[in-house]
Design an enzyme around this catalytic site. Structure first.
Site, short mmCIF file in Angstrom:
data_model
loop_
_atom_site.label_atom_id
_atom_site.label_comp_id
_atom_site.label_asym_id
_atom_site.label_seq_id
_atom_site.Cartn_x
_atom_site.Cartn_y
_atom_site.Cartn_z
N TYR A 196 1.14 -1.55 -0.54
CA TYR A 196 0.08 -0.03 0.24
C TYR A 196 1.00 1.55 -0.15
O TYR A 196 0.54 2.18 -0.85
CB TYR A 196 -0.83 0.27 1.51
CG TYR A 196 -1.72 1.09 1.25
CD1 TYR A 196 -2.84 1.67 0.39
CD2 TYR A 196 -1.86 1.88 2.46
CE1 TYR A 196 -3.31 2.42 0.54
CE2 TYR A 196 -2.78 2.76 2.54
CZ TYR A 196 -3.25 3.46 1.45
OH TYR A 196 -4.02 4.25 1.45
N LYS A 244 0.67 4.07 -2.98
CA LYS A 244 1.20 5.56 -2.87
C LYS A 244 2.14 7.13 -3.12
O LYS A 244 1.44 7.31 -3.61
CB LYS A 244 -0.01 5.44 -1.28
CG LYS A 244 -1.48 4.80 -1.01
CD LYS A 244 -2.72 5.94 -1.66
CE LYS A 244 -3.54 5.22 -1.95
NZ LYS A 244 -4.97 5.87 -2.02
#
Length: 253
Positions: free
Chosen positions: A157, A161
């Site tokens: 994640y 990002k």
């Protein structure tokens, strides 16, 4: 007064739904609510209540779908002024050494490449916005900061990002009229946020959807190229003294 046309992706629940609910209540606003399932009950109910809400099918990192969604917006509204790229996933927690490669691939495909696909589909219509100052907002995360690393063991994640944050800088540099900004929404009590909270020993995430949405829109409303673009904004400065609190208005890259 002319309408402001928004596209919010990942709009059927959580932060995305909260954004659509808030925007729908504003005057002179048209909101396209992008979701994998545009017939989700949450969106059907909202569209029944607000005639300015239009659910549309949106699948992250699907070029043909994204092109069709933008074509539908152009046909229906004739313009697009603000994109809030909120669709994303966070579903893998654990040490890097034991995280399956498939998790990295899936997170990068949705959270990073999905942003590229969306912008490539939308850029012509977005840059033609009659406002002269279109906005592309990427809903990022504090976990994507390199300078202020958060030891949460969610590298698929966070890395996806962080990569998308770079894209925001590129969009700002490449487009003189486009206001491109990344926003950390806080650690929000959504299904996704609460999953991460439990994985890190908390009963639920500490930020409410309402508080997050209010902070996000405070960054978008009145944004300008000079003061807002090419920057990584915090939804608001938080001073709780916890490892996940970010005490500044901007998040370090």
């Amino acid at each position: 007064m002319s309408n402001t046309v928004y596209l919010v992706t990942g709009a059927n629940r959580g932060i995305g739904l909260g954004l659509v609910i808030t925007l729908a209540a504003r005057p002179n606003t048209i909101v396209f609510a992008g979701a994998r399932d545009p017939n989700a009950q949450s969106l059907k109910d909202l569209a029944a209540k607000h005639s300015n809400v239009h659910p549309i099918k949106f699948v992250a990192n699907d070029p043909s779908n994204n092109a069709a969604a933008i074509a539908e917006i152009k046909k229906s509204a004739g313009q697009l002024d603000v994109i809030i790229a909120n669709a994303g996933i966070a579903k893998s927690y654990g040490p890097l050494a034991k995280t399956p490669l498939e998790e990295y691939k899936e997170h990068w495909e949705v959270n990073t490449l999905g942003t590229v696909v969306l912008y490539q589909a939308a850029h012509e219509l977005l840059l033609a916005s009659p406002t002269g100052a279109p906005i592309f907002t990427y809903i990022s995360t504090g976990a994507g900061s390199l300078a202020r690393y958060m030891p949460m063991q969610n590298s698929p994640y966070g890395s996806s990002k962080a990569a998308a944050n770079f894209l925001v800088k590129a969009l700002d540099a490449e487009n003189p009229s486009l206001i491109a900004l990344a926003i950390s929404p806080g650690w929000v009590a959504t299904d996704m946020g609460n999953m991460g909270a439990v994985a890190n020993g908390l009963p639920e995430a500490p930020v409410t959807i309402e508080d997050s949405v209010g902070g996000i829109l405070s960054r978008i409303d009145g944004a300008t190229k000079e003061k807002s673009s090419g920057r990584f904004w915090n939804f608001k400065a938080t001073f709780g003294g916890n490892p996940w609190d970010i005490e500044t208005e901007e998040v370090p890259w």
